[in-house]
Scaffold this active site. Sequence first.
Site, PDB file in Angstrom:
ATOM      1  N   HIS A 182      42.979 -12.681 -15.596  1.00  0.00           N
ATOM      2  CA  HIS A 182      44.446 -12.639 -15.584  1.00  0.00           C
ATOM      3  C   HIS A 182      45.047 -13.846 -14.853  1.00  0.00           C
ATOM      4  O   HIS A 182      46.270 -14.041 -14.900  1.00  0.00           O
ATOM      5  CB  HIS A 182      44.936 -11.361 -14.886  1.00  0.00           C
ATOM      6  CG  HIS A 182      44.981 -10.154 -15.775  1.00  0.00           C
ATOM      7  ND1 HIS A 182      43.852  -9.469 -16.150  1.00  0.00           N
ATOM      8  CD2 HIS A 182      46.024  -9.493 -16.330  1.00  0.00           C
ATOM      9  CE1 HIS A 182      44.192  -8.428 -16.907  1.00  0.00           C
ATOM     10  NE2 HIS A 182      45.506  -8.415 -17.040  1.00  0.00           N
ATOM     11  N   GLU A 205      30.345  15.969  -7.014  1.00  0.00           N
ATOM     12  CA  GLU A 205      31.283  15.036  -6.393  1.00  0.00           C
ATOM     13  C   GLU A 205      30.858  13.589  -6.644  1.00  0.00           C
ATOM     14  O   GLU A 205      31.690  12.736  -6.963  1.00  0.00           O
ATOM     15  CB  GLU A 205      31.350  15.297  -4.889  1.00  0.00           C
ATOM     16  CG  GLU A 205      32.274  14.331  -4.148  1.00  0.00           C
ATOM     17  CD  GLU A 205      32.347  14.604  -2.656  1.00  0.00           C
ATOM     18  OE1 GLU A 205      32.875  13.737  -1.931  1.00  0.00           O
ATOM     19  OE2 GLU A 205      31.873  15.672  -2.221  1.00  0.00           O
ATOM     20  N   ARG A 206      29.579  13.323  -6.526  1.00  0.00           N
ATOM     21  CA  ARG A 206      29.107  11.941  -6.675  1.00  0.00           C
ATOM     22  C   ARG A 206      29.066  11.501  -8.126  1.00  0.00           C
ATOM     23  O   ARG A 206      29.389  10.356  -8.451  1.00  0.00           O
ATOM     24  CB  ARG A 206      27.748  11.794  -5.980  1.00  0.00           C
ATOM     25  CG  ARG A 206      27.929  11.834  -4.477  1.00  0.00           C
ATOM     26  CD  ARG A 206      26.673  11.953  -3.669  1.00  0.00           C
ATOM     27  NE  ARG A 206      27.035  11.893  -2.242  1.00  0.00           N
ATOM     28  CZ  ARG A 206      26.247  12.270  -1.249  1.00  0.00           C
ATOM     29  NH1 ARG A 206      25.036  12.749  -1.516  1.00  0.00           N
ATOM     30  NH2 ARG A 206      26.655  12.184  -0.002  1.00  0.00           N
ATOM     31  N   PHE A 240      41.450  10.761   7.175  1.00  0.00           N
ATOM     32  CA  PHE A 240      41.261  10.287   5.798  1.00  0.00           C
ATOM     33  C   PHE A 240      41.222  11.446   4.800  1.00  0.00           C
ATOM     34  O   PHE A 240      40.441  11.436   3.845  1.00  0.00           O
ATOM     35  CB  PHE A 240      39.974   9.450   5.657  1.00  0.00           C
ATOM     36  CG  PHE A 240      39.819   8.341   6.649  1.00  0.00           C
ATOM     37  CD1 PHE A 240      40.918   7.599   7.068  1.00  0.00           C
ATOM     38  CD2 PHE A 240      38.578   8.027   7.172  1.00  0.00           C
ATOM     39  CE1 PHE A 240      40.779   6.567   7.988  1.00  0.00           C
ATOM     40  CE2 PHE A 240      38.425   6.990   8.088  1.00  0.00           C
ATOM     41  CZ  PHE A 240      39.525   6.270   8.498  1.00  0.00           C
TER      42      PHE A 240
END
Length: 382
Positions: free
Chosen positions: A341, A245-246, A157
């Site tokens: 939508h 990062e968070r 990942f």
Amino acid sequence: MSTGPSWVVDEHKMFADSTRRLFNAEMAPNIEKWVEQGIVDRDFWKTVGQQGVMGGSIAEEYGGFGGGIGFDAITVYEQGRTGDTGWGYGIQSIVIHYLNAYGSEEQKKKWLPKLVSGDSVAAIAMTEPGTGSDLQNVQTYAEKDGNHYKINGSKIFITTGHTADLVVIVAKTDRNAGAKGVSLIVLETEGAEGFRRGRNLKKLGMKGSDTAELFFEDVRVPTANLLGPEEGQGFYQLMKQLPWERLMIGITALGCIDFAIDETVKYVQDRKAFGSRIMDFQNTRFKLAECKTKAELLRSFVNDGLARLEAGELDAATASMAKWWGSQTQNEVMHECLQLHGGYGFMMEYPIARLYADSRVQMIYGGTDEIMKELIARSMDV
């Protein structure tokens, strides 16, 4: 992001305006192309690099222009505000900050200018097939062999895994020391024997971003590529940088939310049902009012987090709140906007369908939302 927050000065406003114009011209027209091909063109990295959007918080001697992290936050926000999640700037920014914080003078001069200019693309090799958020138990290891490390293991990942010229590898330099045995080692991928990239992984969303499994078989990396003055500092280094990062995940959420609300308002103003605009139905107006309120609450929290980060006062628990609340709110808003939508929201040619799918991973990467709640709870259990 807003004219009101305490951290915003005139330079931030000018930077935001120029970045938005650049992304509208160079990013927006290419989003669907990147989704189709599963990767962002390298030319785009160089184009935006030349305009300085990746070097806001880096000193001029390393290719940046010496501002604070607020400039990075603007770049992150404006990407989401343009409706894109494919370009890997978030990862690039994290690596830049690792190097800036822990790199030697030689490492900074060697790598930072190329990352800021877009000539090099970076990746972080953290997650493994059997290890997600539990980074202290990574199995990838690095053994000293003279003035080199031999690295063995695999990662999965990895965002920009196919593109990356520079990979920060989370590896054990002491397999018996737990968290104290983790180190960060930088791999230059060009010509690296034993280094192999797996296929471009097929994902639910964020399809414009290349994501790969990486394999290391006796990959030799100079010991000079260790980040920090000594081995065993990697876990501390990771934890020290995680607040940015968070918080960045929360900023991304806000940008995407603002884009989604604008797209939905335009749609319901044009679309008619039973002889009236969809916008004229009370349910539509109430749902949009709820979405807008959630966006403004998140904006206030994110701006407060940025002010704290600029002052060096953003703690792990508050950053975890921003990540959890931002990703949760993003998914809630995308759900409501897609619903408004109707059937068209299920069609991929409408941006809301793509953003709905893209939003889901925000609750997983950077530490799952469940981990975020655990970290928040620990701060209360004193």
